[in-house]
Write a protein that holds these residues in place. Structure first.
Motif, PDB file in Angstrom:
ATOM      1  N   TRP B 178     -24.895   0.884 -15.932  1.00 46.83           N
ATOM      2  CA  TRP B 178     -25.143  -0.102 -14.892  1.00 46.83           C
ATOM      3  C   TRP B 178     -24.927   0.623 -13.571  1.00 46.83           C
ATOM      4  N   GLY B 179     -25.937   0.559 -12.718  1.00 46.68           N
ATOM      5  CA  GLY B 179     -25.833   1.211 -11.421  1.00 46.68           C
ATOM      6  C   GLY B 179     -25.634   0.159 -10.346  1.00 46.68           C
ATOM      7  N   HIS B 180     -24.697   0.406  -9.453  1.00 47.21           N
ATOM      8  CA  HIS B 180     -24.413  -0.563  -8.395  1.00 47.21           C
ATOM      9  C   HIS B 180     -24.282   0.176  -7.070  1.00 47.21           C
ATOM     10  N   ALA B 181     -25.069  -0.248  -6.084  1.00 46.44           N
ATOM     11  CA  ALA B 181     -25.039   0.420  -4.782  1.00 46.44           C
ATOM     12  C   ALA B 181     -23.686   0.195  -4.126  1.00 46.44           C
ATOM     13  N   ILE B 182     -23.007   1.287  -3.771  1.00 38.34           N
ATOM     14  CA  ILE B 182     -21.702   1.160  -3.120  1.00 38.34           C
ATOM     15  C   ILE B 182     -21.754   1.658  -1.688  1.00 38.34           C
ATOM     16  N   GLY B 183     -22.909   2.034  -1.241  1.00 34.63           N
ATOM     17  CA  GLY B 183     -23.066   2.490   0.135  1.00 34.63           C
ATOM     18  C   GLY B 183     -24.541   2.729   0.348  1.00 34.63           C
ATOM     19  N   PRO B 184     -24.909   3.151   1.555  1.00 27.67           N
ATOM     20  CA  PRO B 184     -26.333   3.341   1.815  1.00 27.67           C
ATOM     21  C   PRO B 184     -26.961   4.392   0.901  1.00 27.67           C
ATOM     22  N   PHE B 185     -26.178   5.378   0.509  1.00 27.65           N
ATOM     23  CA  PHE B 185     -26.792   6.506  -0.191  1.00 27.65           C
ATOM     24  C   PHE B 185     -26.289   6.704  -1.614  1.00 27.65           C
ATOM     25  N   PHE B 186     -25.274   5.966  -2.033  1.00 28.11           N
ATOM     26  CA  PHE B 186     -24.700   6.229  -3.352  1.00 28.11           C
ATOM     27  C   PHE B 186     -24.592   4.994  -4.234  1.00 28.11           C
TER      28      PHE B 186
END
Lengths: 597, 326
Positions: B178-186
């Motif tokens: 599961w991928g979750h955006a934690i910032g603009p680039f990561f």
């Protein structure tokens, strides 16, 4: 009084056929949506409809131009759809029949009308279901050059748009000939596929990136851009790599001609009906006198070139000498051009100028103020009544000594944002020092040797009512290039449909747009004209329905909210809007039913 | 010790924006809450004239004297920036509901969400599919990654493995994350990994993936195996355009282990480093054949173990492959 020539001559027809033959070699797979359907080819170039009752029919078609061919949505069988020609003061009833398998809509771009006929599904009406006919009915309260387009999904990209001209109630003696120049693009790719590629492919359509062998930016500046994870050649998301640029539906090789007799004053109604492209307009050797912007008359100003943002319109008068002159609509990123000949000799094609060098972004486009004085630094303070001067001088001084290495840390200082901006992954930068750039001629036009139109040149031809705004608001244009996320104040439209921007009826508000991205955004407010705060003096501020906010910059307008209802407010770059750069503006209270017209 | 230091770098890159995000969440000022309460109260009633008696929840600065000012000097900062007057909250939640009906408009609004920000999409990328020619054995390798989802949350699959040309599969693994955006680039990525070769083994995965400053694509992950072993892998790659279609890609991959895993010939610490250089030609964006060279070196205890087995601990490989995506 005026004649009309749409340039659908035998020459263009021959090229159309050649274009169709060329497709076999391109090896494009037949898209799924086109399988099993026998579609007719849409005619190239608009027809015309006028009068009190108008019928428009939306259908699936094929379209081909310059070797590119694919699915299109045509209205009344043409791409672009027909020119809707109306007269100020008349009433109009327009029946729109949807023969598509999906919902459609038509939005009358720039028109003042009751909000329920503005044509934005989910905001002002439910949309037009397949097989259904929807009737738009409203009085025509204005004159000028406008356009219309679908506001459903990405239909506008594939042909669902057309010009709209409203003749003034009073005779207009300023010109002898009247032409529509509707700029747009055609791509054989399905727009949903383009939207996907923008999300998943890095700079998929950009073949003008800086490389080891291209671009003259010094290594330390390249490092700085890399450090910020930004690309200085990010001018246009979708480019000539897939687009053929069209004038009235004709590609550059089609030989579209606008005929004139030497000595005539020719009015060109230039409409940017593209989905994603800003164009630089020029007729080398022929000066243009701008007489209207976004349909509204301005004091005449003579220029040699101007940039037109998506959804803007400019009317110019030209008096060309005998001969054939190239009417050039060069894409802002210089990846291609639209072309026609303005000629006094039928069949004589003008030689177009070559495409100019690709554009590279600068410090000013990062919201760093001006480093070189090309734009902001050269401003005359006297000319900018509405601006915040306090930040301006610091621009050049502070930047001159700035260490490039420290820059990427300052490019997302979220403490500079107002508290109502949502900070999250959808926001990749905050302009550290955003300045008003109303005097900026547009990306790539700040260094050309001739006269280029700037917003500061525009002055309303008729005086506006004299009224002070009573409230100010600031809206941030936010985005993340890497994830292709776009929003206002960090929130996508899907997150804010129940929390609109609110104006009280007849309230006058000064709205400052702050661009926290490195792209220019054409911001459009439906159902209203706002006044650009461009230093023209409050009574001569030009009226517009769309304003370009330059990268890393601000743009300010005054709006009198005198059209009740819910109105769309969005970036007119189609894929930015699709990604969420849209809001609802609501003007209340609504009139009681008995007061309604 | 070393493991922790190396891992910290990509983890921090991802964590910094995440922290910023959390703090800024407090920005939703309480004034907004008052505004939101207001329209609900007003929408209860049909009587539009009622607003005149309604108590204003805020007070606008008195601007009636303002026209005496010289307007050309007027600045944005001079105007009050407060909430709109109370009548701006009159009427139903959505204006068109009264004309076209709530049901029809609700349906259209739902479509609007999907077409103005809530788009779901995905891609499948064959990052590396290559033949690896070196001294002795010639091998092949795949490295595939795909995802589907929205801007913030994604389902991510990864698979990589290698084998001998004409011989057995030596390594093969699949990850479901599961991928979750934690910032603009990561993105933070969490999930499971299943090794198919050289033996079946499962792991929990926690990692970050994204774009580091200076345009390095970084993918780092910690793996906790079903036997309690902790390992880690960090990959970084950079695309240097030579021309618009010719791209030179330096790439480096590091493997680490928190402890010895003797049955897999792995010692503790930095176990393997693979720097490589690939030159690809994007015939289309989606299809790019490449050639390259890679140096592969086992390190420390792992190298000792390899030498004990009679293997080379390090060596160069010539590469030829295809990068493709859909």
């Amino acid at each position: 009084m005026f004649s009309k020539q749409m340039g659908l001559g035998p020459v263009s027809r021959r090229n159309f056929m050649l274009g169709t033959a060329g497709v076999a070699a391109s090896g494009l797979a037949m898209p799924a949506w086109a399988r099993g359907e026998s579609l007719t080819h849409a005619a190239q170039g608009p027809g015309e409809v006028s009068g009190e009752r108008i019928a428009l029919t939306v259908d699936n078609h094929h379209f081909g131009v310059g070797g590119r061919k694919g699915h299109a949505i045509a209205v009344n069988g043409t791409v672009p759809g027909p020119l809707v020609r109306l007269r100020e003061g008349q009433n109009v009833r327009i029946d729109v029949t949807n023969n598509l398998a999906e919902d459609t809509s038509i939005h009358w771009h720039g028109l003042l009308l009751p909000f329920q006929f503005d044509g934005v599904p989910g905001v002002s009406f439910p949309g037009i279901k397949p097989g259904e006919t929807f009737t738009y009915e409203f009085p025509i309260r204005q004159s000028g050059t406008y356009w219309w387009h679908s506001h459903s999904g990405l239909q506008e990209q594939i042909g669902h748009y057309g010009p709209l001209v409203i003749e003034s109630a009073e005779p207009d003696p300023r010109y002898d000939r009247d032409y529509v120049v509707l700029l747009s693009e055609f791509t054989p790719r399905h727009p949903h596929e383009i939207a996907r590629l923008l999300k998943v492919g890095e700079h998929y359509f950009n073949y003008q990136m800086q490389s080891a062998t291209e671009g003259d930016m010094p290594a330390d500046e390249r490092l700085m851009w890399g450090g910020m994870r930004m690309n200085p050649r990010d001018i246009s998301d979708v480019t000539g790599a897939t687009y053929t640029f069209l004038l009235n539906g004709h590609g550059p090789m089609d030989g579209l001609e606008y005929l004139f007799t030497p000595g005539e004053r020719v009015r060109l109604r230039i409409i940017n009906g593209s989905a994603m492209t800003f164009f630089n307009i020029r007729i080398p050797g022929v000066p243009m006198t701008v007489i209207a912007a976004d349909g509204m008359d301005v004091s005449p100003v003579e220029v040699d070139e101007f940039q037109i943002g998506t959804a803007e319109t400019y009317d110019v008068i030209v008096t060309p000498p005998a001969g054939s002159h190239a009417l050039v609509a060069e894409a802002m990123d210089r990846s291609g051009m639209g072309l026609a000949s303005l000629t006094s000799h039928r069949g004589h094609r003008a030689t177009p100028p070559p495409l100019r060098e690709p554009v590279t972004l600068t410090m000013a486009d990062m919201g760093m103020g001006s480093m070189d004085g090309a734009s902001g630094g050269a401003m005359s303070h006297d000319a900018h009544g509405g601006m915040d001067h306090s930040g301006m001088n610091h621009g050049g001084d502070a930047m001159a000594g700035m260490d490039h290495r420290s820059m990427d840390h300052s490019m997302r200082d979220t403490s500079k944002l107002p508290p109502d901006v949502k900070v999250g992954p959808g926001l990749d930068m905050v302009s550290p020092m955003p300045m008003d750039r109303m005097d900026y001629p547009g990306l790539g036009l700040d260094t050309v040797p001739h006269r280029v139109l700037r917003y500061t040149d525009l002055k309303a031809a008729r005086m506006n009512p004299h009224r002070m705004p009573t409230r100010s608001m600031e809206i941030h244009l936010t985005g993340n290039m890497e994830r292709y996320m776009w929003s206002f104040d960090g929130r996508k439209f899907s997150a804010v449909t129940d929390d609109p921007i609110r104006f009280a009826y007849d309230e006058r508000v000064r709205v400052k747009l702050v661009n926290d991205t490195m792209m220019a955004h054409p911001i459009h407010l439906h159902g209203h004209f706002f006044e650009l705060v461009n230093g023209a003096g409050m009574m001569n501020q030009p009226l517009k329905h769309t304003v370009i906010v330059q990268p890393g910059s601000t743009a300010t307008f005054d709006v009198t909210a005198n059209e009740p209802g819910d109105w769309a407010f969005h970036c007119h770059l189609l894929y930015h809007m699709h990604a969420g750069m849209m809001q609802t503006v609501t003007v209340r209270p609504f009139p009681a039913p008995e007061d309604a017209a | 010790m070393r493991l922790r230091t190396v891992l910290a770098a990509p983890l921090l890159l991802g964590a910094a924006p995440a922290a910023a995000q959390d703090h800024s969440g407090h920005g939703d000022h309480s004034a907004n809450d008052q505004e939101e309460a207001q329209p609900q109260a007003d929408s209860e009633t049909e009587d539009h004239s009622r607003h005149q008696q309604a108590p204003a929840p805020f007070k606008l600065a008195d601007m009636t004297g303002a026209p005496a000012m010289d307007h050309s000097m007027h600045q944005v900062g001079d105007l009050p920036s407060g909430p709109p007057p109370p009548e701006a909250f009159e009427g139903p939640q959505h204006a068109a509901d009264e004309i076209y009906g709530e049901a029809a408009m609700a349906e259209a609004r739902a479509t609007n969400h999907a077409t103005h920000g809530d788009m779901k999409t995905g891609t499948l990328m064959v990052e590396r599919l290559e033949a690896r020619l070196g001294e002795g054995e010639d091998g092949w390798l795949w490295d595939v990654q795909g995802w589907y989802g929205g801007d913030i949350d994604k389902f991510v699959v990864k698979s990589e493995g290698e084998g001998e040309i004409g011989g057995d599969l030596e390594d093969a693994e699949v990850q479901a994350l599961w991928g979750h955006a934690i910032g603009p680039f990561f993105d933070l990525q969490a999930g499971v990994r299943l090794d198919l070769e050289p033996e079946t083994r499962s792991h929990l995965v926690l990692g970050v993936q994204g774009l580091a400053p200076y345009m390095w694509h970084v993918d780092g992950a910690l793996f906790l195996s079903d036997r309690g072993d902790i390992t880690a892998r960090i990959e970084g790659e950079y695309d240097q355009k030579i021309t618009q279609r010719l791209i030179l890609q330096p790439r480096v991959e590091l493997e680490l282990a928190a402890q010895e895993i003797p049955e897999r010939g792995i010692g503790a610490g930095l176990t393997k480093i693979e720097p490589g250089l690939r030159l690809r030609c994007e015939i289309a964006r989606e299809f790019a054949p490449y050639v390259g060279v890679e140096y592969e070196a086992k390190l420390g205890e792992t190298a000792d173990l390899a030498r004990e087995e009679g293997e080379d601990a390090a060596g160069f490989k010539l590469l030829a492959g295809i990068r493709a995506w859909f």
